[in-house]
Design an enzyme around this catalytic site. Structure first.
Site, PDB file in Angstrom:
ATOM      1  N   GLU A  48       0.775  -1.147  -0.063  1.00 46.23           N
ATOM      2  CA  GLU A  48      -0.071   0.024   0.040  1.00 46.23           C
ATOM      3  C   GLU A  48       0.909   1.253  -0.005  1.00 46.23           C
ATOM      4  O   GLU A  48       2.085   1.173   0.464  1.00 46.23           O
ATOM      5  CB  GLU A  48      -0.878   0.158   1.378  1.00 46.23           C
ATOM      6  N   ASN A 195     -12.380  -1.722  -1.033  1.00 49.66           N
ATOM      7  CA  ASN A 195     -11.434  -2.215   0.202  1.00 49.66           C
ATOM      8  C   ASN A 195     -12.247  -1.570   1.399  1.00 49.66           C
ATOM      9  O   ASN A 195     -12.561  -0.566   1.649  1.00 49.66           O
ATOM     10  CB  ASN A 195      -9.963  -1.780   0.241  1.00 49.66           C
ATOM     11  N   GLU A 196     -12.507  -2.815   2.183  1.00 50.46           N
ATOM     12  CA  GLU A 196     -13.211  -2.526   3.460  1.00 50.46           C
ATOM     13  C   GLU A 196     -14.311  -1.501   3.490  1.00 50.46           C
ATOM     14  O   GLU A 196     -14.357  -0.207   4.058  1.00 50.46           O
ATOM     15  CB  GLU A 196     -12.064  -2.056   4.681  1.00 50.46           C
ATOM     16  N   TYR A 262      -6.499  -8.976  11.729  1.00 45.92           N
ATOM     17  CA  TYR A 262      -4.989  -8.673  12.147  1.00 45.92           C
ATOM     18  C   TYR A 262      -4.952  -9.296  13.452  1.00 45.92           C
ATOM     19  O   TYR A 262      -5.934  -9.310  14.305  1.00 45.92           O
ATOM     20  CB  TYR A 262      -4.893  -7.278  12.208  1.00 45.92           C
ATOM     21  N   GLU A 321      -5.621  -9.279   3.575  1.00 42.91           N
ATOM     22  CA  GLU A 321      -4.982  -8.698   4.716  1.00 42.91           C
ATOM     23  C   GLU A 321      -4.778  -9.564   6.157  1.00 42.91           C
ATOM     24  O   GLU A 321      -6.096  -9.764   6.739  1.00 42.91           O
ATOM     25  CB  GLU A 321      -5.503  -7.198   4.957  1.00 42.91           C
ATOM     26  N   GLN A 370       2.317  -5.635   5.923  1.00 45.35           N
ATOM     27  CA  GLN A 370       2.501  -5.540   4.381  1.00 45.35           C
ATOM     28  C   GLN A 370       3.860  -5.964   4.011  1.00 45.35           C
ATOM     29  O   GLN A 370       4.886  -6.081   4.919  1.00 45.35           O
ATOM     30  CB  GLN A 370       2.159  -4.188   4.225  1.00 45.35           C
TER      31      GLN A 370
HETATM   32  O1  AHR Z   1      -2.998  -2.487   6.415  1.00 49.15           O
HETATM   33  C1  AHR Z   1      -3.340  -1.336   7.003  1.00 49.15           C
HETATM   34  C2  AHR Z   1      -4.775  -0.909   6.744  1.00 49.15           C
HETATM   35  O2  AHR Z   1      -5.496  -1.912   7.526  1.00 49.15           O
HETATM   36  C3  AHR Z   1      -5.343  -0.882   5.401  1.00 49.15           C
HETATM   37  O3  AHR Z   1      -5.166   0.182   4.848  1.00 49.15           O
HETATM   38  C4  AHR Z   1      -6.867  -1.146   5.566  1.00 49.15           C
HETATM   39  O4  AHR Z   1      -7.325  -1.959   4.682  1.00 49.15           O
HETATM   40  C5  AHR Z   1      -6.998  -2.242   7.084  1.00 49.15           C
HETATM   41  O5  AHR Z   1      -7.722  -1.623   7.836  1.00 49.15           O
END
Ligand code: AHR
Length: 517
Positions: A48, A195-196, A262, A321, A370
């Site tokens: 990103e 995205n999201e 995450y 992600e 990332q």
């Molecule tokens: O990876 C960081 C961020 O986390 C990304 O931009 C977003 O898609 C997610 O919330």
């Protein structure tokens, strides 16, 4: 208690030398009942426009004093080639929904400068745009995965971008691409619609997004021999309701469906702190793995919903992600999400990859967040300096799994328990590689106890082993620019054969990958 005794005890506890008894583990690898192919794309990366991921991490520009090839820095490029990156997702993340592709084409010196409102409010110079992304993918031999702007873009803007990239015709957009230096269309492999969208990508509800998704998907028009997989944006973590709505309303228009999750040691984005990357305790260590292993249940439950609407499993689940998310390194820009990477991240990577393999029937791609200098990165840079993280080493060790055939494994391992938290002490994944060997990955989560893994492999005869191990005395061992090789794989000598059976003697807190033939 003498002061010296206390110091020695504390040091042993921290380094893990104060070992508990080795775990006795029984493992059966079913080479006689092979499962699905492990998609190479499970080893995908996410890049990103965030912090020093693109700029400095990969793009330094042709005039840079950092050695580069047409603006791409040579050292990180070489390291990524060694990793065998199968697919690259770009340009975001949240950034994707404020990215306008026209900003990133044509004469670099004339490209507009914008404010990156999500990530630190810094200036986005647009030096790295469409041509640079596709050139990078070609150099890495990686598939291309675009996240297109739904949050602040239009269907027309997306269609134009896709035509610019893929059209072999004499259309105005194809001619513009040629005028900008690229004659042949590029291969476009995947298009993610937004995205999201439930958050930074437009704050939509599931019904609204599913209608938008269909409109965008309908307008992804490319030549027949260059059809990308159309990817609908899924939820975060356990957002099963989102999956229900999307599947009910749009499954027929989907090639794939995404999921984000995450791992935060604190367990929640709502808490003021996520937890530090480096100075953590054994309690943080075990809870981090407990949090990360939740992904197994999430994939199982999202897959069950998908199965109702797509029993033939035509729609891939892309965990596009994932990874650890800690507090940023002290003194760094909070908007750059720069964190160190320790042996804990290596173990976390191994655990997740083992889970993804186990769901290979449905999970067809994942993208760790990332690639460089951001969150659970493969590579860290400091201007001209570069280091490979423990996570990089796990991805490199696991390379034989890319495209291999999954082999089910039955494991009987005692739990690793600390206080009221328990997780499996040993995690395993096995597969038959494309050249017919057996690859076995074993992750020992216990920071103070080894494990003796007695292994039977019905359906395979193996007389030879070559194996590597990633382990360190300290849980938080990591590479620095001064000591870039503090954590790196070593030859593993703990595999012994007896007839058709193998015993692996794993050190505490380790990742072992063995190739049997
Ligand atoms: O990876 C960081 C961020 O986390 C990304 O931009 C977003 O898609 C997610 O919330």
């Amino acid at each position: 208690m003498s002061k010296n005794f206390l110091l020695v005890t504390l040091a042993l506890a921290f380094t893990g030398i104060a070992s508990a008894a080795d775990a006795d583990v029984k493992l059966t690898i079913r080479a006689d009942t092979p499962g699905p192919t492990i998609a190479p794309e499970i080893y995908g990366q996410f890049m990103e426009h965030l912090g020093r991921n693109v700029y400095e991490g990969i793009w330094v520009g042709e005039g840079s004093s950092i050695p580069n090839t047409r603006g791409f820095r040579n050292d990180t490029l070489a390291a990524l080639k060694k990793l065998g990156v199968p697919v690259l997702r770009w340009p975001g993340g949240c950034f994707a929904d404020e990215y306008h592709w026209r900003d990133g084409i044509g004469d670099r010196s004339k490209r507009p400068h914008r404010v990156n409102t999500y990530w630190g409010g810094v200036i986005e110079p647009n030096e790295f745009g469409t041509h640079e992304f596709f050139e990078l993918a070609e150099m890495l031999n990686a598939k291309t995965y675009l996240a297109v702007n739904v949050g602040s873009g239009t269907v027309q803007e997306m269609s134009d971008w896709i035509e610019y990239i893929t059209s072999p015709s004499e259309s105005t957009l194809a001619k513009e691409r040629r005028a900008n230096g690229r004659d042949q269309p590029w291969k476009l492999d995947y298009v993610g619609v937004g995205n999201e969208p439930w958050g930074c990508g437009g704050d939509m509800n599931a019904q609204y997004y599913s209608d938008e998704y269909k409109k965008y998907a309908l307008n992804i028009k490319t030549p027949r021999d260059n059809r990308p997989v159309e990817v609908a944006s899924g939820p975060y973590g356990d957002g099963y309701e989102w999956t229900e709505v999307l599947m009910k309303n749009a499954v027929k228009q989907m090639g794939a469906y995404s999921l984000h999750y995450y791992t935060l040691p604190s367990g929640s984005f709502q808490k003021p702190k996520k937890g530090p990357a480096l100075s953590f305790t054994e309690a943080d260590w075990i809870v981090t793995f407990k949090e990360t292993l939740k992904i197994d249940e999430m994939i199982t439950k999202h897959s069950a919903i998908m199965d109702k609407h797509d029993p033939q499993k035509k729609v891939g689940l892309y965990v596009d992600e994932w990874g650890s998310w800690y507090d940023v390194e002290p003194g760094t820009n909070p908007g750059f999400l720069f964190q160190q990477n320790t042996l804990r991240d290596a173990v976390l990577a191994g655990l997740n990859l083992n889970v993804f393999h186990a769901h290979a029937e449905r999970v067809k791609m994942t993208n760790i967040a990332q690639m460089i200098n951001v969150l659970q990165a493969m590579i860290l840079t400091d201007k001209e300096k570069m280091l490979l993280t423990p996570t990089y080493h796990v991805f490199e060790m696991y390379r034989p799994f890319q495209g291999a055939t999954f082999l089910p494994a039955e494991i009987d391992a005692p739990p690793y328990t600390l206080g009221d938290v328990s997780i499996p002490s040993v995690s395993v994944s096995a597969a038959r590689t494309k050249d017919g060997k057996i690859v076995v990955a074993l992750v020992n989560t216990h920071p103070n106890a080894g494990a003796t893994v007695r292994t039977a492999i019905p359906g395979a005869k193996a007389g030879k082993v070559s194996a590597r191990v990633l382990t360190t005395p300290a849980m938080n061992a990591h590479n620095t620019f001064e000591k870039p090789d503090a954590v790196k794989p070593a030859a593993f000598t703990g595999a012994k054969r007896s007839g058709d059976a193998w015993t692996f003697s794993l050190p505490s807190k380790s990742v072992v990958v063995a190739i049997l033939e």
